[in-house]
Design an enzyme around this catalytic site. Structure first.
Site, PDB file in Angstrom:
ATOM      1  N   ASP A 480      19.326  -5.502  18.446  1.00 40.30           N
ATOM      2  CA  ASP A 480      18.083  -5.192  17.725  1.00 40.30           C
ATOM      3  C   ASP A 480      18.341  -4.201  16.587  1.00 40.30           C
ATOM      4  OD1 ASP A 480      15.364  -5.179  17.200  1.00 40.30           O
ATOM      5  OD2 ASP A 480      14.771  -4.584  19.219  1.00 40.30           O
ATOM      6  N   ASP A 550       8.373 -10.601  16.492  1.00 39.39           N
ATOM      7  CA  ASP A 550       7.717  -9.872  17.578  1.00 39.39           C
ATOM      8  C   ASP A 550       6.328 -10.436  17.839  1.00 39.39           C
ATOM      9  OD1 ASP A 550       9.703  -8.213  18.331  1.00 39.39           O
ATOM     10  OD2 ASP A 550       8.967  -6.439  17.285  1.00 39.39           O
TER      11      ASP A 550
END
Ligand code: DGJ
Length: 731
Positions: A480, A550
């Site tokens: 990430d 997301d």
């Protein structure tokens, strides 16, 4: 097979395969001119030479008197600052005397089999040298000796060309490269629209289309990353081009940092595209003898619309850019605990999720953010890649064993490029942080960037990660990156090299990924940057899949996945079913709608499996089986966009297997109406001569019937619906 020819007499390079031709000419004075990129032509007879016309205020070559020949109007392959060309240049080099003028003229060429790698950078490759040929054209500046190599690789079977450029300092002085584009391409007689993929966090890659008008447009990122905000891709398309017809030229940069696609329509309505690393705050010092390699860019051509352009990108990225051993392997169906628990978990809370996952047939458990340091929220511990004892008292390996003992693979989240102030790493090495001396660095998600351009910083993170990957016996890593770059300064570089920091950072990240993926070839790596903030072709070289967004809402995802598919293959695009109300939009969509949209990518779940109704749990079991049955087709089949979510109330796309014996269609509708207009969906890419059976209704249709007549969409009295159809050819 000959893919590249040079006609010495005419001075014409012709790159061609069965689909495309690319033509370049060497013009008077050694200027390299762009002649053509498009549908294949057998050969070239010189009739397309740029006409000589006297254009006022477009001057001529030094030392000549021919007013009809101007570098300012000629379609070029690579123009430089400081010459008689007022359009956007591809290269700008600051020299010792302060001048930035170059006159790059044709010097030599070389044709080689295969495809060279680009040191330190992601780039396409071939397995065998007969799959591609590469043309290197060298341009030289007589005054300084500076040389630029233009690389063109044509693949034998794709409507794709890979380009890049390399600047070699053959002068005897120290120079500063302030701009080096990967590509310049000039078009004449093209009234283009430009398509780009802008967005934001949780709102990535919306297809945006507008006219190429006079003046200059720029599609760029200055965030130190390829970004949620503007994907490193554009397409130049004819006004009438749609998914199935018309010409489309796609350009996808194989790079994960700052980029710029400059589109300029000049005085004669000619269009120039210059694309590559953004020249903002870029200055790369080269002492005599050194060189600078610009990233690669992929050019895809289609004369039958955007779907064909996308398929060319999909195949090239999948076959020639993704290296992971998992590239052709069906990806595991996972459950990720992020939206299930966020930071609020420990081993005891996670075990029941693992139990449920096993019961439901899910194949991998992914432990997301919060397992390390003392991380209970996003304010601490980044940089400390050691297990959080409070959450896992017996260590991460113990929990991994629990997952493995249940027959599931084990995945782990990391964010290697970051540091929190509240961390051991920061206490021990405050200087690892990227920050400008005397200025407080800007927090973003209360975290800061490590300077990955520095070897000792990378080594520290590498050592920590290797240890924990081994201890946790991980099968999968989610990498990430939850902020963009600011405070751009490198404490180990002198003042005249601070313009290198953005690019050096990306090279450092590539190096770290190179080392880790080489050390752990059996780990499936997934890229992520707050969802799809670094969803680019460069990343594909290291990691075969990326978390697309997301935003897990099934309606928002239609737009995101539709836009993503313009360039990136479905096998690269991960998509999960999450709980309702959706955590990003608050929307409540039916379970099977969430399933159908997530099953249109690399599939998984992002919710607490222990907190579901029995009906939903049963449906997960059904979905898992359903996806397993179509997984190979979805991940590796040909993808066709049929109806765009941004053009109406419906979305539709279909997948077709390579042998055309199987297809999956997904249709979705946002709102229901009391008196709906009837709609049909027509499939694409089937074999017109085959008969296909709908696996649910058992109705048999001809391939031609499904593609030409289509069939009625169901009339529904419910919002947010989606339906998946599975067709199999019958003998
Ligand atoms: C952003 C990612 O996209 C999410 O899936 C999750 O991993 C969080 N970061 C964790 O901080």
């Amino acid at each position: 097979m000959t893919l590249i020819e040079f006609n010495e007499t005419q001075g014409i390079f012709h790159l061609h395969n069965s689909k495309i031709s690319y033509l370049i000419s060497v013009e008077e004075g050694g200027l390299l001119s762009h002649l053509y990129f498009g549908k294949k032509v057998k050969d070239y007879h010189g009739q397309m030479r740029y006409p000589r016309v006297d254009r006022g205020f477009s001057g001529n070559l030094p030392g000549t008197f021919d007013r009809t020949y101007s570098p300012d109007t000629l379609p070029r392959e690579f123009s430089s600052a400081g010459e008689m060309d007022y359009r956007t240049p591809a290269v700008l080099v600051r020299q010792e005397n302060g001048a930035n003028a170059l006159a790059l003229r044709y010097k030599s060429y070389q044709i080689s089999a295969g495809k060279p790698s680009l040191p330190g950078l992601p780039a396409t490759f071939v397995q065998n040298d007969n799959e591609a040929q590469t043309l290197t054209i060298t341009l030289a500046d007589e005054v300084t000796g500076i040389e630029v190599d233009l690389l063109y690789t044509i693949f034998a079977n794709q409507a794709v060309i890979a380009r890049s450029s390399k600047l070699r300092n053959e002068s005897d002085q120290t120079i500063y490269v302030e701009k080096l584009a990967s590509l310049e391409m000039d078009f004449v007689d093209k009234d283009f629209d430009v398509i780009c993929l802008p967005g934001a966090h949780a709102n990535e890659r919306h297809l945006e289309r507008g006219a190429v008008n006079f003046g200059k447009q720029s599609f760029a990122s200055l965030r130190g990353s390829s970004s949620h905000h503007m994907n490193p891709f554009i397409a130049l398309v004819d006004k009438k081009t749609d998914e199935f017809q018309g010409e489309a030229y796609g350009f996808a940069l194989v790079y994960s940092g700052n980029h710029n696609f400059e589109v300029e329509k000049d005085q004669l309505a000619q269009v120039r595209l210059v694309a590559g690393i953004n020249d903002f705050n870029f200055s790369w010092k080269l002492v005599a003898g050194e060189s600078f390699q610009a990233p690669e860019i992929l050019l895809a051509y289609s004369d039958t619309g955007l779907n064909q352009m996308s398929q060319a990108f999909h195949k090239t990225i999948h076959n020639n850019l993704v290296r992971s051993k998992f590239k052709n392997e069906e990806r595991p169906i996972l459950v990720n605990n992020w939206e299930a628990t966020y930071f609020d978990y420990d081993e005891d809370k996670l075990k029941p999720i693992v139990d449920e996952a096993k019961d439901m047939g899910i194949e991998m458990f992914v432990l997301d953010d919060g397992w390390f340091g003392h991380r209970d929220d996003d304010n601490s511990s980044l940089g400390d890649w050691k297990v959080y004892q409070k959450k896992f008292p017996q260590g991460i390996g113990h929990f991994a064993d629990y997952v493995h003992d249940h027959g599931l693979k084990f995945g782990l989240w990391v964010e290697p490029e970051m540091v929190s102030f509240d961390s051991d790493l920061y206490q021990q090495h405050p200087d690892y942080l990227m920050q400008v001396p005397g200025r407080a660095p800007s927090p973003s998600r209360n975290q800061y960037l490590l300077d990955m351009g520095r070897e000792e910083v990378r080594q520290n993170i590498y050592d920590q990660l290797v240890k924990v990957f081994k201890e946790a016996k991980v099968d999968y890593i989610k990498w990430d990156m939850n902020r963009n770059m600011s405070d751009v300064f490198a404490s180990d570089l002198p003042s005249d090299q601070q313009g290198q920091v953005y690019h050096r950072y990306i090279l450092g990240v590539y190096k770290l990924m190179e080392d880790l993926t080489a050390e752990f070839p059996n780990i499936l790596f997934e890229g992520c940057s707050g969802g799809g903030g670094r969803f680019d072709a460069g990343w594909a070289y290291y990691m075969p899949q990326i978390w697309a967004s997301d935003n897990t809402d099934a309606i928002a995802r239609q737009t995101i996945q539709y836009g993503t598919s313009l360039v990136y293959p479905v096998s690269m695009t991960t998509a999960h079913v999450s709980a309702i109300p959706n955590h990003q939009t608050g929307r409540k969509t039916p379970f099977d709608t969430r399933g159908a949209i997530a099953m249109s990518g690399v599939f998984g779940y992002e919710l607490d499996l222990t907190k579901m109704s029995q009906a939903d749990k049963d449906q997960v079991k059904v979905q898992v089986k359903q996806y397993q049955a179509i997984r190979s087709l979805v991940q590796f089949g040909d993808f066709y966009r049929l109806k765009s979510p941004s053009e109406g109330n419906q979305t539709a796309w279909n997948f077709v297997s390579a042998d055309k014996k199987e297809a999956v269609l997904v249709t979705a509708q946002v709102l229901a109406y009391a008196q709906p207009y009837l709609t049909k969906t027509k499939l694409a890419g089937l074999d017109p001569d085959k008969y296909y059976q709908d696996q649910e209704t058992k109705v048999i249709y001809g391939g031609d019937e499904l593609m030409n007549l289509g069939f009625y969409d169901p009339v529904v009295h419910e919002d947010y619906t989606a339906k998946m159809y599975h067709f199999k050819a019958i003998d």
